[in-house]
Scaffold this motif. Structure first.
Motif, PDB file in Angstrom:
ATOM      1  N   ILE A  52      -9.616  38.937 -54.956  1.00 44.25           N
ATOM      2  CA  ILE A  52     -10.400  39.321 -56.144  1.00 44.25           C
ATOM      3  C   ILE A  52     -11.752  38.613 -56.065  1.00 44.25           C
ATOM      4  N   LYS A  53     -12.815  39.394 -55.959  1.00 50.36           N
ATOM      5  CA  LYS A  53     -14.155  38.801 -55.916  1.00 50.36           C
ATOM      6  C   LYS A  53     -14.680  38.569 -57.342  1.00 50.36           C
ATOM      7  N   SER A  54     -14.472  39.571 -58.182  1.00 49.78           N
ATOM      8  CA  SER A  54     -14.846  39.404 -59.588  1.00 49.78           C
ATOM      9  C   SER A  54     -13.909  40.239 -60.441  1.00 49.78           C
TER      10      SER A  54
ATOM     11  N   SER B  68     -10.858  35.748 -60.533  1.00 50.84           N
ATOM     12  CA  SER B  68     -11.612  35.877 -59.278  1.00 50.84           C
ATOM     13  C   SER B  68     -11.301  34.700 -58.330  1.00 50.84           C
TER      14      SER B  68
ATOM     15  N   THR C 291     -12.954  45.421 -61.716  1.00 49.15           N
ATOM     16  CA  THR C 291     -12.631  44.365 -60.742  1.00 49.15           C
ATOM     17  C   THR C 291     -13.077  44.751 -59.338  1.00 49.15           C
TER      18      THR C 291
ATOM     19  N   THR D  43     -12.758  43.987 -55.389  1.00 48.64           N
ATOM     20  CA  THR D  43     -11.782  43.357 -54.485  1.00 48.64           C
ATOM     21  C   THR D  43     -12.148  43.598 -53.027  1.00 48.64           C
TER      22      THR D  43
END
Lengths: 169, 437
Positions: free
Chosen positions: A74-76, A98, A123, A125
């Protein structure tokens, strides 16, 4: 208002917009425990097998029972890991934020997913597929070794936590 | 921006988007079909380049494992590919006969075929009735032999040309015709005259289209032949290009395809592609190795029984390639071997128990042994239980491929059907696994 539903065409045209700076992505990947022991050159190789995806709020990332094929970073945004019963009632098991990852057991085999993953909000990813990592293991065994060693340690830690929780009950 | 639109405006916007996407897709499909039709000559060379790249892709991983960088691994494989391609073209070029050699081969093959037929059927000068084999099968085989004999007959135009090659080789700018081939030609002509007396079959007329095409003095036909060879070669230049591009690609094509998929089908698409890749890779690499082993076995065995190296290699390549066609492949290998065995003379076998003057039984034994080894060793170990096809599908596929794309279509029909079968089966299996259907 939720963004328009993703179709093949919006995904295709969106891919041009979603083309992010490579350094930004490499920095993000290097913070994930699974890849934090890799050198910059090795991270570059890992980047070549990462798939960038954006999920809308309440969109399923994967469903319980589907064959597992990929692990997601999860990046954000955030992701709810949920258990659905036969009446489709959902029970949120945990919410991941994240810089964490989920679905890592899919890197070991294609056994069915034990829970569903739903985006709690929009989100971003990065997905890594088992087959891509297997191929990487053949071409660059040292990278594969580091990744799978880190994976084994993470799974071991989680097992310890589960054991402790069971003992404390 | 859509946040400022009312729900009705949003609906209209979605409708407009749908219309634009549909029109774009329609134009793309029509353009694709048109290009496919217009560039159909490129399909076979492109497919061969793709198949070769596909077969070689795991080698890139292997070379990287051994310390090669992506660049040097590609350069190494591309070098080997070009070497093999140009060696094959050179071998093929060496084997394509000039006009004199073609006439010699025609005379030699016709003479030898007649002599071999008479020998097998017991139709010598003192035994016109024939043997038991002739009594049983002679009536069936005679029309076929007559047809082949007729096809090989040297016409009056070419007879004059052959005579010039024999009598004035300097004027024709070539080596003199070998005496024994000239004698074969004379014997054939004598037989024609005898036949003409008994059946009154006229010799081929001078305005025969084939003769005009073969005529030595016809410069236009020579230049058009050169032009067609050039065109064919230039089309085949795309094969190494496709091979190189796919090796350099390093999975980008697949990533783009997966990237264009909606989230819902994303994981399933990559799993499907990987499953297809695995099944196809197993089949194509297995078939390639099996064909190579069969071709190499043919070459070695034919060399051992006395064939010249270039002919043994050429027959080995044809038999190896043809082996990709189930059922028909071994028959093609047998046919080519038998045809050469009939023509062969004064061979010097390396194996002492082979009769150099009669290669036919030796070739039949070689083909039988190689088929046995192929079925007992190569196929089980190399192909394993790779996908199987019903014989009826194989026959229709091969015929269809031959009708559309000629010999190359014949060779590629079965791999194409296998690819279709694997793709469809995998897609449906994954659709079910991901609860889409």
């Amino acid at each position: 208002m939720t963004p328009p539903k993703a179709t093949m065409w919006t995904s295709f045209f969106g891919s041009i917009r979603r083309n992010r700076g490579k350094d930004d992505i490499l920095n993000f990947i290097s913070t994930v425990p699974l890849f934090d022991s890799l050198s910059k050159r090795e991270l570059d190789t890992i980047h070549s097998i990462a798939h960038h995806r954006i999920y809308r709020e309440d969109e399923f990332i994967f469903r319980k029972g589907q064959p597992g094929a990929a692990m997601f970073l999860i990046k954000s945004g955030s992701v709810n890991i949920v258990d659905q019963d036969q009446d489709n009632l959902t029970n949120i098991l945990t919410t991941l934020q994240s810089n964490t990852f989920f679905g890592e057991l899919a890197l070991l085999d294609d056994s069915p997913r034990s829970a569903s993953a739903i985006a709690a909000k929009t989100t971003e990813t990065f997905a890594f597929f088992r087959t891509d990592l297997d191929r990487l293991l053949n071409s660059f065994p040292q990278i594969g070794l580091k990744v799978y060693r880190a994976l084994a340690m993470i799974i071991g830690d989680r097992l310890k936590e589960t054991n402790e929780q069971l003992l404390n009950k | 921006m859509s946040n400022y639109l009312t729900s009705e405006e949003n609906l209209l916007r979605l409708r407009r988007a749908r219309i634009i996407y549909t029109i774009t897709a329609g134009i793309a499909v029509v353009t694709g079909v048109f290009l496919l039709w217009a560039l159909r000559g490129l399909i076979v060379p492109t497919v061969i380049g793709m198949l070769m790249a596909y077969i070689c892709l795991p080698l890139i991983g292997y070379l990287k494992n051994k310390g090669f960088s992506q660049f040097w691994a590609v350069v190494f494989l591309f070098g080997i590919f070009c070497l093999v391609l140009f060696s094959t073209i050179k071998l093929a070029g060496d084997l394509v006969p000039d006009q004199k050699t073609e006439l010699e081969l025609q005379a030699r093959f016709r003479y030898k075929l007649d002599a071999k037929f008479k020998e097998i059927m017991g139709l010598g000068r003192n035994d016109r009735e024939g043997n038991l084999f002739y009594t049983l099968f002679g009536r069936e085989l005679e029309p076929l032999r007559t047809q082949i004999d007729e096809a090989l007959r040297i016409s009056e135009n070419n007879n004059r040309l052959f005579t010039r090659f024999h009598e004035n080789p300097e004027e024709m700018g070539s080596n003199p015709v070998e005496e024994r081939y000239w004698n074969y030609h004379q014997a054939n002509r004598e037989r024609d005259r005898e036949q003409e007396k008994s059946t009154r079959t006229p010799l081929r007329s001078e305005d025969n289209a084939d003769d005009i095409k073969l005529s030595y003095s016809d410069e236009n036909s020579d230049s058009s032949l050169l032009l067609s060879i050039f065109n064919a070669v230039s089309l085949w230049l795309i094969t190494p290009l496709v091979f190189l591009i796919l090796l350099v690609d390093n999975g980008k094509l697949k990533r783009e395809l997966v990237h264009s998929m909606p989230n819902r089908y994303f994981e399933m698409t990559l799993t499907t592609l990987d499953n297809i890749n695995e099944a196809l890779g197993r089949y194509l690499r297995g078939t390639f190795i099996e064909c190579f082993l069969v071709g190499a076995s043919f070459t070695i065995c034919l060399f051992l029984i006395g064939l010249e190296t270039q002919w043994a290699t050429a027959i080995g390549i044809i038999a190896g390639l043809a082996n990709a066609i189930p059922f028909l492949g071994p028959a093609i290998g047998l046919l080519v071997g038998v045809l050469y065995a009939i023509m062969a003379e004064k061979v010097s076998p390396l194996l002492p128990f082979i009769d150099g003057n009669d290669l036919l039984p030796a070739v039949l034994v070689v083909v039988a042994i190689i088929q046995l080894i192929d079925n007992a060793v190569f196929q089980p170990y190399v192909l394993g239980n790779a996908v199987e096809l019903h014989p009826l599908i194989v026959v229709f596929g091969v015929m269809g491929g031959a009708v559309i794309f000629g010999f190359a279509g014949m060779l590629l029909a079965i791999p194409a059907i296998m690819i279709g079968k694997v793709v469809i089966a995998t897609i449906f299996r994954q659709f079910q696994a991901y609860a889409i259907i």
